[in-house]
Design an enzyme around this catalytic site. Sequence first.
Site, PDB file in Angstrom:
ATOM      1  N   TYR A 115      -5.638  25.549  49.882  1.00  0.00           N
ATOM      2  CA  TYR A 115      -4.238  25.851  50.185  1.00  0.00           C
ATOM      3  C   TYR A 115      -3.312  25.868  48.962  1.00  0.00           C
ATOM      4  O   TYR A 115      -2.125  26.096  49.087  1.00  0.00           O
ATOM      5  CB  TYR A 115      -3.704  24.857  51.209  1.00  0.00           C
ATOM      6  CG  TYR A 115      -4.451  24.893  52.520  1.00  0.00           C
ATOM      7  CD1 TYR A 115      -4.253  25.951  53.412  1.00  0.00           C
ATOM      8  CD2 TYR A 115      -5.373  23.910  52.862  1.00  0.00           C
ATOM      9  CE1 TYR A 115      -4.949  26.007  54.607  1.00  0.00           C
ATOM     10  CE2 TYR A 115      -6.077  23.958  54.058  1.00  0.00           C
ATOM     11  CZ  TYR A 115      -5.868  25.012  54.928  1.00  0.00           C
ATOM     12  OH  TYR A 115      -6.555  25.063  56.104  1.00  0.00           O
ATOM     13  N   HIS A 149      -0.021  33.523  56.370  1.00  0.00           N
ATOM     14  CA  HIS A 149      -1.041  32.500  56.134  1.00  0.00           C
ATOM     15  C   HIS A 149      -1.247  32.322  54.642  1.00  0.00           C
ATOM     16  O   HIS A 149      -1.262  33.308  53.889  1.00  0.00           O
ATOM     17  CB  HIS A 149      -2.381  32.910  56.770  1.00  0.00           C
ATOM     18  CG  HIS A 149      -2.315  33.038  58.241  1.00  0.00           C
ATOM     19  ND1 HIS A 149      -2.252  31.969  59.084  1.00  0.00           N
ATOM     20  CD2 HIS A 149      -2.266  34.127  59.045  1.00  0.00           C
ATOM     21  CE1 HIS A 149      -2.188  32.376  60.335  1.00  0.00           C
ATOM     22  NE2 HIS A 149      -2.182  33.687  60.343  1.00  0.00           N
TER      23      HIS A 149
END
Lengths: 145, 145, 145, 145, 145, 145, 145, 145, 145, 145, 145, 145
Positions: I22, I99
């Site tokens: 991430y 995302h």
Amino acid sequence: MRILVLHGPNLNLLGEREPDVYGSMTLAAIDAALKAEGEKLGAEVKSVQSNHEGGLIDALHGAPGWADGVVLNPGGYTHTSVALRDAIKAIGLPVVEVHLSNIHAREEFRHRSITAGACVGVIGGFGWRSYLLGMRALVEMIHDE
Amino acid sequence: MRILVLHGPNLNLLGEREPDVYGSMTLAAIDAALKAEGEKLGAEVKSVQSNHEGGLIDALHGAPGWADGVVLNPGGYTHTSVALRDAIKAIGLPVVEVHLSNIHAREEFRHRSITAGACVGVIGGFGWRSYLLGMRALVEMIHDE
Amino acid sequence: MRILVLHGPNLNLLGEREPDVYGSMTLAAIDAALKAEGEKLGAEVKSVQSNHEGGLIDALHGAPGWADGVVLNPGGYTHTSVALRDAIKAIGLPVVEVHLSNIHAREEFRHRSITAGACVGVIGGFGWRSYLLGMRALVEMIHDE
Amino acid sequence: MRILVLHGPNLNLLGEREPDVYGSMTLAAIDAALKAEGEKLGAEVKSVQSNHEGGLIDALHGAPGWADGVVLNPGGYTHTSVALRDAIKAIGLPVVEVHLSNIHAREEFRHRSITAGACVGVIGGFGWRSYLLGMRALVEMIHDE
Amino acid sequence: MRILVLHGPNLNLLGEREPDVYGSMTLAAIDAALKAEGEKLGAEVKSVQSNHEGGLIDALHGAPGWADGVVLNPGGYTHTSVALRDAIKAIGLPVVEVHLSNIHAREEFRHRSITAGACVGVIGGFGWRSYLLGMRALVEMIHDE
Amino acid sequence: MRILVLHGPNLNLLGEREPDVYGSMTLAAIDAALKAEGEKLGAEVKSVQSNHEGGLIDALHGAPGWADGVVLNPGGYTHTSVALRDAIKAIGLPVVEVHLSNIHAREEFRHRSITAGACVGVIGGFGWRSYLLGMRALVEMIHDE
Amino acid sequence: MRILVLHGPNLNLLGEREPDVYGSMTLAAIDAALKAEGEKLGAEVKSVQSNHEGGLIDALHGAPGWADGVVLNPGGYTHTSVALRDAIKAIGLPVVEVHLSNIHAREEFRHRSITAGACVGVIGGFGWRSYLLGMRALVEMIHDE
Amino acid sequence: MRILVLHGPNLNLLGEREPDVYGSMTLAAIDAALKAEGEKLGAEVKSVQSNHEGGLIDALHGAPGWADGVVLNPGGYTHTSVALRDAIKAIGLPVVEVHLSNIHAREEFRHRSITAGACVGVIGGFGWRSYLLGMRALVEMIHDE
Amino acid sequence: MRILVLHGPNLNLLGEREPDVYGSMTLAAIDAALKAEGEKLGAEVKSVQSNHEGGLIDALHGAPGWADGVVLNPGGYTHTSVALRDAIKAIGLPVVEVHLSNIHAREEFRHRSITAGACVGVIGGFGWRSYLLGMRALVEMIHDE
Amino acid sequence: MRILVLHGPNLNLLGEREPDVYGSMTLAAIDAALKAEGEKLGAEVKSVQSNHEGGLIDALHGAPGWADGVVLNPGGYTHTSVALRDAIKAIGLPVVEVHLSNIHAREEFRHRSITAGACVGVIGGFGWRSYLLGMRALVEMIHDE
Amino acid sequence: MRILVLHGPNLNLLGEREPDVYGSMTLAAIDAALKAEGEKLGAEVKSVQSNHEGGLIDALHGAPGWADGVVLNPGGYTHTSVALRDAIKAIGLPVVEVHLSNIHAREEFRHRSITAGACVGVIGGFGWRSYLLGMRALVEMIHDE
Amino acid sequence: MRILVLHGPNLNLLGEREPDVYGSMTLAAIDAALKAEGEKLGAEVKSVQSNHEGGLIDALHGAPGWADGVVLNPGGYTHTSVALRDAIKAIGLPVVEVHLSNIHAREEFRHRSITAGACVGVIGGFGWRSYLLGMRALVEMIHDE
């Protein structure tokens, strides 16, 4: 030559039922057109309609002896009836499956035909003309044999 | 009226390839029969064959402007090609899908047609006559519009 | 005896492309090794590479008349091409499917081969040697017939 | 170099069992051919057959220490045995999976191999020659390391 | 109280086999630890290992009369054996299923346990301690009854 | 050492709710037993219950800094929550999943755990003792590191 | 005439194991009843039981030469064993599959039989009488040939 | 910096083809907008369109050496092409997948992208602006490296 | 113009949580970057984060009246929440789904987005820049209307 | 004792229909054999055939009061009829399902029986003898009660 | 008698949200109608709305002691929430599931209800009247007990 | 106003058939209650029962002209009949589907309704009261139009 035309469930409502999907021509008019076309092709045509799966099977069983081939629109039974498929196999006559609408362009559960695997061929999407094309295909096929 | 007949992959081998499945008539003979039938129906017929998915798409793209409708046998691409389906939708011409064999009576993976959902109708199982029936269906449909 | 070696998509990049998966030998080197091995086995070898599904089909169609058998690496088309499978069936020559990597040890979508069902046999997982083994298998099989 | 050849269930019946699918050569004849080929390749060959999943696992466990690699035909366990797959992984030797028939051309439930994902490669469809090819592939691979 | 510990396929290789997945402790060491722990809990412990599905079933069948409960690691049979599940149901003793690794964090085909549905509970992911926890859970459960 | 015990949805009703499935012990009694066991193991125990998926995620996020590990019963979220799985992965603490009942012996939709793949291990089927076993497993694992 | 009766896994426990599902008659009593019935039908009967998949395969392999047909209850292997199916096919004797319980009325994973496809017929749901019916069917079938 | 923009099948018809789905801007206009935007970002832009799966693979293969990254709209091949996915992986350049429409809001068979797994990212649903956003994302990502 | 940025579950941990997946930028830093970018685009930006599915729904419900559009990262709820999808549909504002990671390159269960079908578009795989791209796309789309 | 024998769709064609699959004995001959066998077993036998799913349901409804049990061959309805299954459950009589052919050895869609789950047992694969065996099983079962 | 009416996610937007699907009546108006109907039926009615899965579970947990039954519209959680299903089961009160729209006539993913299996009955498709019908059904059922 | 009540297969057995599932009230008593309720609501009620799929279709076809709406319990045809679904669509009258039991709480194969998608709404789980509720819903809906 003799051809049995077999109309499955709900086809008696043709002309009234969802005309945007199935067209505005009645079943009687289709049968008349088939008779006329049959005459041109040298074929006697008899039409039967039934809403009963068993009724269609009975009619198929009655075909040998009289008919040389069958044009069949199994309607909703197309997608569910193993018994009808067995009947087609059992009678030993060439059967052509026809559909008014293009079943591949409709709901997912109409994309699969259980009965077609037992027929010689399938014609669909041309409205009432699917019947005419199916009868012509059948007559030519029988002539060839 | 002008009709484009589009033959998909492996159809150039017709007459040689698995004659028990696909018949013994060559592609050239089929094209000649289609031309002759076209004349009777008042339609000019042009035939193209390609083994390339992209070649079939290119041919479809070239159809508007010349053709009034298309008779298409997508062969093995029938069951796998979203791109071909998109091309059929894109050109805005009526397309009739035809198959020599009855795809519902063969391997499981041939029972589903991806391209058919974008066509006006489907005819299969009548050998080379599937093309004749498809062309006739197409010509009558265009006349009606 | 004459053997056609047919390389599918992305194999032209061999040696550069993900060498940990596909090895560091170039396609030219593989083709040279196949030619050399062919000489030992008394077989003339011709190699063709194409990234086009239709190109592979065209090459398969051209094989009969020249080749006695085909060694085919369908690459990514292995898992998606019904048209290629039909071409293998259509040409009537023995075709051996080969893979550099072991497709069963990779992503789920590579575990199924659509084309293998039309081939005589499959060899995979031995890097460039899969080709050598495939050619040897093919030559011995043809000798036996 | 030493090679263990491991034959799975029903292979003891070779030559008698469905010769149209599996060929008419007996297991003893195959083992003799493998021994002869092994000599040419400078490899000692030992063959074991078992109809027991656990027997095959036991045999695999016994391989390290003696064998440098294994040629394995898991027969019907190919499609069902996670325990056999685990055994292949566990022993740390290169294992080549071989099949007499082309599993992709048979029933749907034979298209998937559970054991192959743990092997270095797979060879199938060449009858008893699949073993020869598998042994050769294995010997060359071990030489390379 | 008497507890049967039943080790399934490939567990005899513990300590050697893929130590990053299964840990570096041998089966003998685990069995010794279980015996020691059993003494503390007032339970006699007997350990059996088999690579044979049928061997595990036989061992389960032999348990009633001697054992008050079973700690079972079905290994690869966890995911495939209906016969083992039936054996667990049949013997009428509480059986606790244990796994060294966390099966939910591994390959998709290991996420489902066929045998667990017939056991009283499942413990997995704690290496050799899964056995200790399973034995403790079993002993406490039997005491409660 | 400090252990967070996290009870998921509907566990506040324990003792009242379907006692044949979940047992007759209340959540307060389980928490007291866990505290007592924690003292024996040298671990401070804090228990939190929430019916909210987000509440459980919040509680997991709050764990690092205070807790050394987590015992988690995700209840019905076990089978549906990707967000909870992500939270377990995100906090970098060992999490042990526990279940009162044996999920493999219940409805089909309870056989799959989405959250377990992110945990170190799973214990289920031992009623309230699943928590005790889970805490013990966790404490021993943390001691080992 | 000679009939081999082959009992699969867990059937040695008959009479003790879940009598509400499998009945209270022991395997010895069933075998005695089969012998007696065999005498009436003019058939010598031999019974074998094994919990081993490989043991059942071995027994099937031994049948030709002695037996004229086999009555087989594959137990839990019914739903999982391709190897057993292959063995049935391989021996070239008529095999009748029998089940004590009605597998279609039990868990979903028991509704499918892998072995039945290789047998001449299946009889299930009549408790120990399924064996008697199976033997009678087999004897009559062999007489007819 | 140099960016290759690669347009897949049917995108040459943009502006004519189903404008309610794909917008009314032509491909030439999009390419001009991309060139202009490229100049602002300091990137030279080259655009290629092909209806051929193999043509797209060829173009990807030609990218390394000239381009620093690729903006790719795979059109209908998005959902079917393993070969294209392999090509993206093979070239070792960052590739951004773009779609004019939101594939998740269309037919079920468009919800899955096979090619996206090999790309760095995906942008879809913003009409021709998806390309602009994709190019900007690509340029910034390359700058960062 | 006013834009609501809505961060779903676990995004509050950004910078700490699995930075290899991430990225290492915190949520506060992302929100600051979005505010700065918003100023350039003439848009006021407000950011909200919630781990609660219901909290995200509440925030979406509060958007009309204040916001002109929403940038939404549904996190793990992307793949499971019909309720969130309904909320997006219900509020009548354009929503862009973003995302950080490329969901198509991760676990199988992340390849499908339930929420995306109700959004105008989706952007994923570009780390924190996915937000910037999403906001820009949204602002331009609103300007166009 | 009185037994109703119920023949489903297409069975009226027995002897004519696909004799290689269903045998050459007519339905009348089978009914005569059943009557004769019934006399030996002390049972009065009545036979009914219908091609109608509803006709079979009607016949089942009429059974209680007259019959003590039913032998039913549901034909193609075996695989599709929930209504027939409900009728079997509803009448509270033992029903034995029989099939002429071995449904497990035919097409995939014949491997599942919906009706069998409501019957006491199933017998299939023995041609017309399946009926005899079914009647015998039924009579013995009723005697036992 | 006291009835709790529980409205799930997005129902607070009723009257504004997609009025063609859900109608134009506000939640307040529905609650007033339910109160009025309750008075006629002799039932006190309390209404609660929550967008939180956990909030709905909390409200269900609070129902016993006050309410005699619950009318529940789970909204989007209908299709995804095992936790909600567990809560319905846990509280031991009759719960009637209601839907404004006919879920069977909408998207495929709305055809399955996870929560309904734990309710006494389901009513859907009648707009706000589904609530009235549900309350009436519930009151009559409670009266009967 | 006139309402046709249509009872599907097996409902003629109500009161006798599995009373624990379907209740102990007979069909005649339900019809009487419906007539009485109809009078209160100002509606004439006619009831028809058929075990034939085709019979139900025939009855639906006969409804327009006489009835203003239909209350339909399709029984087992609920889960299998495309033909019945087509009939509902075809007649252009509002049809309410009712079930005595809660189909979502029964076997997996009863969770899906094929017919419901063509109806205006569904009511199930309230025993014979499902009919009363269905008639009331229908009458109010017709009044509103």
